[in-house]
Enzyme design. Structure first.
Site, short mmCIF file in Angstrom:
data_model
loop_
_atom_site.label_atom_id
_atom_site.label_comp_id
_atom_site.label_asym_id
_atom_site.label_seq_id
_atom_site.Cartn_x
_atom_site.Cartn_y
_atom_site.Cartn_z
N SER A 49 -44.55 29.29 1.65
CA SER A 49 -45.77 30.34 0.31
C SER A 49 -46.66 29.10 -0.14
O SER A 49 -48.00 30.14 -0.01
CB SER A 49 -44.64 31.08 0.10
OG SER A 49 -44.27 31.77 0.18
N LYS A 72 -49.82 30.24 1.93
CA LYS A 72 -50.47 31.60 1.31
C LYS A 72 -51.80 31.64 1.28
O LYS A 72 -52.48 32.10 0.73
CB LYS A 72 -49.60 32.77 0.90
CG LYS A 72 -48.68 32.57 1.37
CD LYS A 72 -47.52 33.87 0.73
CE LYS A 72 -46.61 34.13 1.62
NZ LYS A 72 -44.77 34.52 0.79
N TYR A 106 -43.21 34.07 -7.72
CA TYR A 106 -42.85 35.40 -7.28
C TYR A 106 -43.32 36.24 -8.36
O TYR A 106 -44.12 36.67 -9.15
CB TYR A 106 -41.36 34.82 -6.91
CG TYR A 106 -41.67 33.76 -5.80
CD1 TYR A 106 -42.32 33.96 -4.12
CD2 TYR A 106 -41.59 32.43 -5.56
CE1 TYR A 106 -42.37 33.40 -3.21
CE2 TYR A 106 -41.05 31.59 -4.89
CZ TYR A 106 -41.61 31.92 -3.22
OH TYR A 106 -41.49 31.01 -2.24
N1 GLU Z 1 -42.42 31.61 5.04
C1 GLU Z 1 -41.42 31.98 4.29
C2 GLU Z 1 -41.33 33.43 4.88
O1 GLU Z 1 -41.82 34.03 4.54
C3 GLU Z 1 -41.96 31.92 3.49
C4 GLU Z 1 -41.69 32.68 2.21
C5 GLU Z 1 -41.70 31.25 0.61
O2 GLU Z 1 -42.33 30.17 0.12
O3 GLU Z 1 -41.86 32.27 -0.33
O4 GLU Z 1 -40.37 34.14 4.58
#
Ligand code: GLU
Length: 308
Positions: free
Chosen positions: A65, A68, A244
């Site tokens: 993530s 992102k 998160y």
């Molecule tokens: N590749 C992961 C997903 O999409 C990333 C999630 C994360 O790191 O929060 O589930």
């Protein structure tokens, strides 16, 4: 300049390491389940090129993530704020990263680019005709941020995720039905899982955090890598939704822009001061590195890092 092992930092890492026992490595992507839960390392990169570290900073981490934030910076530069925010919102959700719940409360536009639904829309916006071209554009940007042309991605982790990505697949189909994404779902997932599998060490991660901390400028070569407005927007998302559905608690206890990933990485940007890269794969129930959080909490208290 090589990264110097730092005694004070080493002591804090030893203390924080005790907390690795309280977490679990992510295993919904089977390859991530192979990580050693006892690992913990940190690098801090200063704008004058100095770097201090503790733990095994040569271990490679996939961004997951954390990518992102970087894909968001890229599409903001390629497409402009208006285009991007017509398709993805700016509000925290309070839900887990992969939740589908809020998409059903119309409009279906994802609430922010840090949850999976929003990140998939952002990745969809990366320009180019093929997955390869789009991926290379993102990878080139990441190499420039880290000043490390050797950065690549882990094919094993990308394909492990692609096979296990049914929840993300479901998010994509939902977004496609509502006309928010328009491409083939498997193509988008191929690009997204490669993006998440981009791997680097803590030092690279800290350097990228440092560029965001310095408002998009690379102080070591005087090059502007992104407009300051783009860096500002990304850091704001890191504060409001980077950790998160623990972002509020993180803002209170630690108080710096940061983004975590399920691989156990955390990238921190202390505005105007330095970047932080952490790797600690044992996660708490919300998906954040349990010892990484402790480490940041100690650092924030000892060195008064909170921006609030
Ligand atoms: N590749 C992961 C997903 O999409 C990333 C999630 C994360 O790191 O929060 O589930």
């Amino acid at each position: 300049m090589p990264c110097q092992t730092n005694g004070d930092l080493q002591l804090i890492v030893e203390e924080a390491k005790k907390y690795t026992k309280l977490g679990k490595v992510a295993d919904y992507i089977p390859e991530l389940g192979k990580a050693n839960p006892g690992d913990l390392s940190i690098a801090i990169h200063y704008p004058d090129g100095r770097c201090i570290s503790a733990g095994d900073i040569d271990k490679k981490i996939t961004l997951q993530s954390i990518s992102k934030v970087i894909s968001l910076a890229l599409v903001l530069m390629e497409r402009g704020n208006r285009y991007v925010f017509e398709r993805v919102g700016m509000e925290p959700t309070g839900d887990p990263f992969n939740s589908i719940a809020k998409l059903e409360t119309m409009p279906a536009k994802p609430l922010n680019p840090m949850i999976n639904a929003g990140a998939l829309v952002v990745t969809h916006m990366i320009k180019g005709d093929t997955v390869e071209e789009r991926f290379n554009r993102l990878l080139g940007f990441i190499r420039e941020l880290a000043d490390d042309p050797s950065i690549g991605y882990c094919e094993r982790i990308a394909s492990s995720e692609l096979e296990a990505a049914d929840l993300n697949r479901a998010l994509c189909y939902f977004l496609k039905q509502h006309n928010i994404i328009k491409e083939d779902v498997e193509i988008l997932l191929d690009l997204y899982t490669k993006q998440c599998a981009i791997e680097m060490n803590c030092l690279d991660l800290a350097r990228i955090g440092m560029i965001f901390a310095m408002d998009g400028m690379d102080p070591l070569n005087g090059k502007r890598i992104m407009p300051d407005d783009v860096a500002r927007i990304c850091k704001t998302f890191m504060v409001t939704c980077g950790m998160y559905n623990a972002s509020g608690e993180f803002a209170i206890k630690i108080g710096i822009p940061a983004k975590s990933g399920v691989s156990g990485g955390i990238m921190g940007s202390v505005p105007g001061k330095f970047g932080i890269g952490i790797f600690g794969p044992a996660l708490d129930e919300k998906g954040n590195s349990v010892a990484g959080l402790k480490l940041l909490e100690f650092l924030s208290k000892n060195y008064r890092l909170s921006m609030f």
